[in-house]
Design an enzyme around this catalytic site. Structure first.
Site, PDB file in Angstrom:
ATOM      1  N   LYS A 226       0.829  -1.212   0.000  1.00  0.00           N
ATOM      2  CA  LYS A 226       0.000   0.000   0.000  1.00  0.00           C
ATOM      3  C   LYS A 226       0.870   1.273   0.000  1.00  0.00           C
ATOM      4  CE  LYS A 226      -3.319   2.856   0.506  1.00  0.00           C
ATOM      5  NZ  LYS A 226      -4.303   3.157  -0.520  1.00  0.00           N
ATOM      6  N   CYS A 280      -3.019  10.684   1.939  1.00  0.00           N
ATOM      7  CA  CYS A 280      -2.377   9.461   1.447  1.00  0.00           C
ATOM      8  C   CYS A 280      -1.102   9.793   0.668  1.00  0.00           C
ATOM      9  CB  CYS A 280      -3.345   8.672   0.566  1.00  0.00           C
ATOM     10  SG  CYS A 280      -4.789   8.072   1.462  1.00  0.00           S
TER      11      CYS A 280
END
Ligand SMILES: NC(=O)c1ccc[n+]([C@@H]2O[C@H](COP(=O)([O-])OP(=O)(O)OC[C@H]3O[C@@H](n4cnc5c(N)ncnc54)[C@H](O)[C@@H]3O)[C@@H](O)[C@H]2O)c1
Length: 447
Positions: A226, A280
């Site tokens: 991720k 993010c």
């Protein structure tokens, strides 16, 4: 029912029969959709959040994450069916759960230092309710190694790792498409401490995700997946921005060049623009940078610098555009379109608009702002005055790709505005349309 020791098919069966209790810690943009999806597939779900307002809303069957299509209905249906409820009591929830999922914020401060307090807070609470056979899963994006750093905390329960399971299964989605993504847009990545835990966790995610599961060899490898996805985006956006600046210098239109180059299957040049925001993409590179010991991640650091410099470049373009109509930035009326960090989402974390407003004001401009997802108070919070028309405006600076900005009525703006300058920081307008109406039109990569 405890899942450790069951095979994936047995897990799917007991899950659907409503015999599994799952606690999801963190009921935000990611946690609430996940909790609701687990419940919709048959689990008994207890959501835990420190925000009392969020907990009260959910217990009334109301969804507080407004940008998520389908979530209103999913929350209402599962609360009414008694499969989903919320609480602020993380210890009590842990005592009742068979599976505990951690989906709280993982952020960094301004210098990129990790801020993982919410994760550790949750781990301490889980430890007070952990039982033999329980499985703890981190879904929050974790700096590689962080999930395993929770073991000493979880072992304060008196249990040893192996008596309980530990896994990482990163949330691979974003606000606005969470339900679609969780249930089958991408395969789920899973890494676990042992084969028994991996097997059970595969069963859990195969229950809710039609695209299935990619098992990883370790928890740390799953964490890296991720984080690397985010780093890839950041570095490639930086590359697009750097090439766009080069195009400006050489009188080229970067988008024209990129679109042609991308017809070759090995080239994927991204969109240049006003900068990278959200919690993010600008955050995850720091997870890699901060954990590097022998390697020096020069490329990743440089990419961060380039992307962080783009708001300043947008201000430079604004000065350039105003020069063309004979106005200094000082004393000009600038309308900034977009406060959120990306289109269609009411989220402000690291929004490039914030430094753009700050710098325009430092130069002495009068800064106004409008955003279809925001309020007057939001604009004021970031130092701009709310404005819904174009009267007396000298330059428009588009900083967010909201769909509403693609359909701006340029003819109306041309009549209302004092000067016709557009700086399109998100490439939402067609240059020739603006130019035919007499606008000075500038964008990153086409000045
Ligand atoms: N938003 C995205 O698009 C996205 C995409 C992929 C991954 N992620 C990751 O998912 C994780 C969660 O992100 P999010 O967008 O849902 O965050 P969010 O800010 O929307 O929600 C987090 C929730 O956690 C709650 N919380 C904070 N501390 C807590 C604690 N100690 N105990 C219980 N609850 C607590 C907050 O009150 C909030 O409701 C982060 O690691 C993020 O990086 C987010």
């Amino acid at each position: 029912m405890k899942l450790l020791g069951l095979n994936r098919e047995e897990v799917k069966q007991v899950f659907k029969e409503g015999k599994v209790t799952i606690t999801v810690y963190g009921l935000g943009k990611m946690g609430l959709p996940l909790a609701a999806v687990f419940a919709d597939h048959g689990a008994k779900v207890i959501g835990v959040d420190i925000n009392e307002r969020v907990v009260e809303m959910i217990n009334r069957g109301e969804n507080h994450v407004k940008e998520e299509p389908g979530l209103d209905e999913l929350v209402k249906r599962n609360v009414e069916a008694g499969r989903l409820r919320a609480t602020t009591d993380g210890v009590e929830a842990a005592k009742q759960a068979d599976v505990m999922v951690i989906l709280v914020p993982t952020l960094t401060d301004e210098r990129g230092n990790l801020k993982l307090d919410p994760v550790y807070d949750v781990a301490y609470k889980i430890a007070q309710g952990l039982e033999k056979g329980d499985i703890v899963i981190t879904e929050a994006t974790m700096p590689p190694g962080t999930t395993e750093s929770l073991v000493p905390i979880l072992e304060k329960s008196g249990l040893k790792l192996g008596e309980f399971g530990l896994a990482h299964a990163p949330e691979r989605t974003m606000t606005g498409t969470a339900i679609r993504d969780i249930t089958g847009q991408y395969p789920k990545i899973v890494g676990a401490n042992d084969e028994k835990t991996l097997e059970a966790v595969i069963g859990i995610y195969e229950t809710i995700n039609r695209k299935g599961v990619i098992p990883m060899s370790s928890i740390k490898a799953a964490e890296a997946v991720k984080v690397f996805e985010g780093v890839y985006r950041d570095v490639n956006i930086a590359l697009a921005n750097e090439l766009a600046l080069w195009c400006e210098e050489h009188g080229l239109d970067a988008l024209e060049v990129f679109q042609a180059a991308n017809t070759q299957p090995y080239c994927h040049l991204h969109m240049p623009g006003a900068g990278v925001g959200g919690h993010c993409i600008p955050i995850y590179p720091w997870f890699v940078i901060n954990l590097a010991r022998k390697t020096n991640p020069r490329l990743i650091k440089t990419a961060r610098e380039i992307n962080d410099s783009m708001p300043h470049h947008v201000v430079e373009l604004t000065i350039k555009g105003l020069n063309e109509v004979g106005k200094p930035l000082k004393g000009s009326n600038i309308l900034v379109l977009g406060l959120t960090f990306r289109g269609g989402v009411r989220e402000f974390t690291k929004s490039p608009t914030i430094p753009i407003i700050r710098e325009l004001k430092e130069w002495g401009a009068n800064v106004y702002a409008y955003d279809p997802l925001c309020t007057k108070e939001d604009a004021e919070r970031f130092g701009a005055e709310w404005k819904e028309d174009f009267k007396d405006i000298d330059a428009i600076v588009i900083t967010t790709d909201h769909k509403e900005f693609r359909n701006l009525d340029l003819e109306k703006i041309a009549k209302e505005a004092r000067n016709k300058v557009i700086v399109d920081g998100r490439n939402v307008l067609e240059p020739t349309t603006a130019e035919k109406l007499g606008f000075v039109y500038l964008r990153v990569g086409r000045a």
